[in-house]
Design a protein around this motif. Sequence first.
Motif, short mmCIF file in Angstrom:
data_model
loop_
_atom_site.label_atom_id
_atom_site.label_comp_id
_atom_site.label_asym_id
_atom_site.label_seq_id
_atom_site.Cartn_x
_atom_site.Cartn_y
_atom_site.Cartn_z
N GLY A 256 0.83 -1.20 0.00
CA GLY A 256 0.00 0.00 0.00
C GLY A 256 0.87 1.25 0.00
O GLY A 256 2.04 1.21 0.41
N ARG A 257 0.31 2.35 -0.44
CA ARG A 257 1.06 3.59 -0.54
C ARG A 257 0.29 4.70 0.18
O ARG A 257 -0.93 4.83 0.00
N THR A 258 1.02 5.48 0.97
CA THR A 258 0.42 6.59 1.69
C THR A 258 1.17 7.88 1.35
O THR A 258 2.40 7.91 1.39
N ARG A 291 -3.70 10.49 1.94
CA ARG A 291 -4.30 9.61 0.94
C ARG A 291 -3.62 8.25 1.00
O ARG A 291 -2.38 8.17 1.02
N GLY A 292 -4.41 7.19 1.06
CA GLY A 292 -3.86 5.85 1.12
C GLY A 292 -4.49 4.94 0.08
O GLY A 292 -5.68 5.06 -0.23
N THR A 293 -3.69 4.04 -0.47
CA THR A 293 -4.19 3.06 -1.42
C THR A 293 -3.78 1.67 -0.95
O THR A 293 -2.71 1.49 -0.38
N SER A 294 -4.64 0.70 -1.18
CA SER A 294 -4.34 -0.69 -0.80
C SER A 294 -5.15 -1.62 -1.69
O SER A 294 -6.06 -1.19 -2.41
N ARG A 295 -4.82 -2.89 -1.61
CA ARG A 295 -5.45 -3.89 -2.45
C ARG A 295 -5.44 -5.22 -1.68
O ARG A 295 -4.49 -5.50 -0.96
N GLU A 301 -8.41 -1.77 -6.36
CA GLU A 301 -7.66 -0.90 -5.46
C GLU A 301 -8.62 -0.10 -4.59
O GLU A 301 -9.60 0.47 -5.07
N VAL A 303 -9.11 3.08 -2.14
CA VAL A 303 -8.51 4.41 -1.93
C VAL A 303 -9.24 5.11 -0.80
O VAL A 303 -10.48 5.19 -0.78
N SER A 304 -8.48 5.58 0.17
CA SER A 304 -9.04 6.39 1.24
C SER A 304 -8.41 7.78 1.17
O SER A 304 -7.24 7.93 0.81
N ARG A 305 -9.19 8.78 1.53
CA ARG A 305 -8.72 10.16 1.41
C ARG A 305 -9.29 10.99 2.55
O ARG A 305 -10.49 10.93 2.83
#
Length: 621
Positions: A256-258, A291-295, A301, A303-305
């Motif tokens: 995941g990327r933040t 902002r965060g992305t995960s799978r 994907e 996405v939270s924001r």
Amino acid sequence: MRLRLAAAFAATLLPTQVGAQAQASPDTTRLEEIVVSASRHRSSVRLLGVSADAISADELAARGVWRLEQALSLIPGTGIVRTGTPGGVASGFMRGTNSNHTLLLIDGIRVSDANLLPGSLLGGFELASGDRVEVVRGPQSTLYGGAAIGGVIAVDQDHQSEPRGLTSSLMAGSFSTYRGQVGGRWNTGRLDLAADVSFVDTENERPFNPYDQRTESVRLSHATTDRLTLAVSFRGLQQSYTSPGDVRTSNTTPVGRTTFDHQLATASAEYRITPRWTSRLVTGWQHYFLRGTSRFNGGDEFVSRLAARRWVADWQHRVTPGGPLAVAFGVNAEWTAVENGDDDRDERLRAGYVEVEARPAADLRLSAGLRADDYSTFRSAVTGRVALAWLVVPSTKLRASVGTGFLPPSLSDRYGSAFQNPNPTIQPERSTGWDLGADWYAPGGAASVGVTVFENRLRDLIGFESAEFPDLGRSINVSRARTRGLEVSGRAALDRLDLRAGYAFVSAKSLDETDPSLARLIRRPRHTISADLLWRLTDRLSAGAGVTAALDREDSDFNQFPSPRIDPGDYADVRVSGRFALTADLGARLAIENLFDHRYEEVYGFPALGRRLLVGLAVGR
């Protein structure tokens, strides 16, 4: 990357006007810590009835500390826990309270609350030239409102620090880590300017775990007259972190990327109306973006924001009418607009506070305060605090304090979001805490020792009530908790040695959990130990060594349901450092963290880095 490194290295080799020795001449240091956050005005720790610590900008520079979490590791009772490597979220469990119960103040502005959690700021915040760090433990809502249940962490400019002119540094080391900094502080008497730019890039140890960060800071204050001082400041933080996830997860695509972007601008005016009446107005603007992305297992994907803007105004007065009496009072106004996914909400706060300080005897100080916070989203909250400090003999002080605190529900808790249903009847979390302590000061002020026992009682804690799919759950008030413990701190600065040491024992448990094996609150080690020694061997060479240890820990394995409790084991992280002045203005630096390559996880499933080495050059003092 190569261009940034070349620019940083060129800045490292810039000539400076600093011609003094790279190391201050050794002598016995008088340890007179001054704090502001404990009473909203400059006070000596020796005169306070609450438990507080301060680390000056000069001490932070001498110890080679540039990250906020590094500074907090020098102070007992802060309870900082990080999810693995640099870039991971850092949580503060001060005195065993929850991670959102510690208020973070930057340049006099509240930058955390139930809507804006401080984890990314604590994990990535880099200190600027002239920054000092203060920690006040115990309920502080009477002075600062919501989220100050466990205590307050404050970062602000240290006007007593030594101006250092232009400084720059470049360090490189393990895991493809690079850090560069250019900045400094200049003072012409009435004008004080501090500015910094820094960057950090690292690949960390695990695959798919890079972290990069940029920080900017500018602060300017001007004593326009002997009675009026004006100041403005700006801080920016941009960071990007890729997490490979829990090492034990069943997720086949855990990466995941933040991204996190934070800006804070302040303006203040302090005016001495009369010799006995000082007024200070602080205004601020804050921008917070996460902002965060995960799978999960190759699925879509997620996405939270979270984005927020906040405007703050705080107008404070301090009056000393004469005799053994001082009064501090003020009003506070905030407007917060939060975008959580597709939901857009705003909240307004109006508050008033007063604290009266009396000195019925030369060796006795009493204080009592009251504050009322009125939110547009729920009813008002009233908190109070009383404290006593008694200098039994010139070298020994006894102190006691008791206070109440609260944490308002977040906008999502009350009004719902894309991920949860609303709960319009939810109540704020509340606490009552007390502490008793004693402090001893060596003759001449070269050493001090403090001992504190404390307890916090928390009620109406907010938890999540799940629901059957496709219905959404909601936040509710679910439980009570109790934390209690012991804190011991010591400081000694003699000749060429400067030592800080601390120990904390914490017992934290739920009072509502029917299963005794689950009553203990996770991620609160029962025992934490910290020590940091700075040794100035010569005027050109200094060395440092430190250790941070956590014993008797408990966590949960969230990869299983229901989540079982596990023992993640004890750990001790040993660090060493060195500085050598090649010339009056050029020095070499060395730092080794986790010296013995100890493998441990502060948060279960997220390994800390192994042994890491950083070497570099620094220009200036």
